[in-house]
Write an enzyme that holds these catalytic residues in place. Structure first.
Site, PDB file in Angstrom:
ATOM      1  N   CYS A  92       0.786  -1.407  -0.046  1.00 42.62           N
ATOM      2  CA  CYS A  92       0.057   0.174   0.112  1.00 42.62           C
ATOM      3  C   CYS A  92       0.899   1.265   0.057  1.00 42.62           C
ATOM      4  O   CYS A  92       1.768   1.306   0.808  1.00 42.62           O
ATOM      5  CB  CYS A  92      -0.777  -0.039   1.212  1.00 42.62           C
ATOM      6  SG  CYS A  92      -1.797   1.442   1.453  1.00 42.62           S
ATOM      7  N   HIS A 115      -8.685  -3.553  -2.390  1.00 44.82           N
ATOM      8  CA  HIS A 115      -8.063  -2.864  -1.538  1.00 44.82           C
ATOM      9  C   HIS A 115      -8.576  -1.455  -1.457  1.00 44.82           C
ATOM     10  O   HIS A 115      -8.516  -0.537  -0.477  1.00 44.82           O
ATOM     11  CB  HIS A 115      -6.675  -2.849  -2.185  1.00 44.82           C
ATOM     12  CG  HIS A 115      -5.351  -2.102  -1.415  1.00 44.82           C
ATOM     13  ND1 HIS A 115      -4.485  -2.740  -0.996  1.00 44.82           N
ATOM     14  CD2 HIS A 115      -5.492  -0.945  -1.442  1.00 44.82           C
ATOM     15  CE1 HIS A 115      -3.609  -1.680  -0.488  1.00 44.82           C
ATOM     16  NE2 HIS A 115      -4.178  -0.521  -0.531  1.00 44.82           N
ATOM     17  N   GLU A 116      -8.948  -1.044  -2.580  1.00 45.16           N
ATOM     18  CA  GLU A 116      -9.347   0.788  -2.787  1.00 45.16           C
ATOM     19  C   GLU A 116     -10.758   0.775  -1.984  1.00 45.16           C
ATOM     20  O   GLU A 116     -11.158   1.739  -1.435  1.00 45.16           O
ATOM     21  CB  GLU A 116      -9.544   1.117  -4.184  1.00 45.16           C
ATOM     22  CG  GLU A 116      -8.036   0.886  -4.929  1.00 45.16           C
ATOM     23  CD  GLU A 116      -6.863   1.629  -4.297  1.00 45.16           C
ATOM     24  OE1 GLU A 116      -7.177   2.544  -3.495  1.00 45.16           O
ATOM     25  OE2 GLU A 116      -5.894   0.980  -4.323  1.00 45.16           O
ATOM     26  N   HIS A 139     -10.093   1.397   1.537  1.00 45.20           N
ATOM     27  CA  HIS A 139      -9.560   2.750   1.836  1.00 45.20           C
ATOM     28  C   HIS A 139     -10.480   3.623   2.103  1.00 45.20           C
ATOM     29  O   HIS A 139     -10.562   4.470   2.857  1.00 45.20           O
ATOM     30  CB  HIS A 139      -8.680   3.161   0.547  1.00 45.20           C
ATOM     31  CG  HIS A 139      -7.271   3.123   0.546  1.00 45.20           C
ATOM     32  ND1 HIS A 139      -6.451   3.229   1.971  1.00 45.20           N
ATOM     33  CD2 HIS A 139      -6.464   2.312  -0.044  1.00 45.20           C
ATOM     34  CE1 HIS A 139      -5.167   2.902   1.738  1.00 45.20           C
ATOM     35  NE2 HIS A 139      -5.175   2.249   0.379  1.00 45.20           N
TER      36      HIS A 139
HETATM   37 ZN    ZN Z   1      -3.399   1.579  -0.376  1.00 43.74          ZN
END
Ligand code: ZN
Length: 190
Positions: free
Chosen positions: A115, A157-158, A161
């Site tokens: 990341c 993953h996004e 976030h």
């Molecule tokens: Zn990330």
């Protein structure tokens, strides 16, 4: 229009903005000049990092916007077998706004995942092999993305976030390694 000469600053783990669920945007807000400029700056910042995804909280903006692009040139440091194992293929530039993951496969894959907000640390994260994401694009139009392999991993993953979750929350902690030791010991393993 944005005339920023340099990319935006990517904030690191510990910044409170990374732990806040980001704000949903209306179509009107998406079409605003400042949002359009932010998207262009995020694209540039992702390219300069370089990275395959960047979420607005990572540049200090608590907004449900992420950009994704996996360029073929990023694949040069991987063997064809490694790319095949990861089901990693080039992904064109995408803007993902207000995403919802409406389907996650039960079948999972485990790979090292980094990341940009957690420099020099990488570890194994289990992700669904396949996802379906509903979101808006940069014009505020509804979009449905059916993704598998590495693209599905990037989307998860996004999405995390934008909900205040970092990949390190899902990392098998005993696999954590810095980049140097990742290259030395772990990269070649499946
Ligand atoms: Zn990330």
């Amino acid at each position: 229009m944005s005339n920023l000469e340099s990319a935006l600053k990517i904030v690191n783990i510990g910044e409170p903005v990374l732990r806040k669920p980001a704000k949903i945007l209306t179509k009107e807000e998406i079409l605003k000049e400042e949002t359009q400029a932010l998207i262009q700056e995020m694209k540039k910042t992702m390219h300069e990092a370089p990275g395959v995804g960047l979420a607005a909280p990572q540049v200090g903006k608590s907004l449900q916007i992420a950009v994704i692009e996996d360029r073929e040139e990023y694949h040069k440091s991987w063997t064809p077998a490694q790319l095949e194992a990861r089901k990693r293929v080039p992904v064109p530039f995408h803007v993902i706004i207000n995403p919802k993951i409406v389907f996650r496969s039960q079948e999972m894959t485990e790979f090292y995942e980094g990341c940009l907000s957690i420099p020099n640390l990488i570890g194994v994260v289990s992700r669904s092999k396949e996802v379906i994401v509903e979101c808006l694009n940069e014009r505020g139009e509804p979009m449905k993305i059916h993704a598998s392999g590495w693209f599905a991993r990037i989307l998860q993953h996004e999405f995390d976030h934008l909900n205040g979750i970092l990949n390190i929350d899902k990392t098998v902690t005993t696999t954590l390694t810095n980049f140097e030791n990742f290259e030395k010991y772990w990269k070649a393993k499946s």
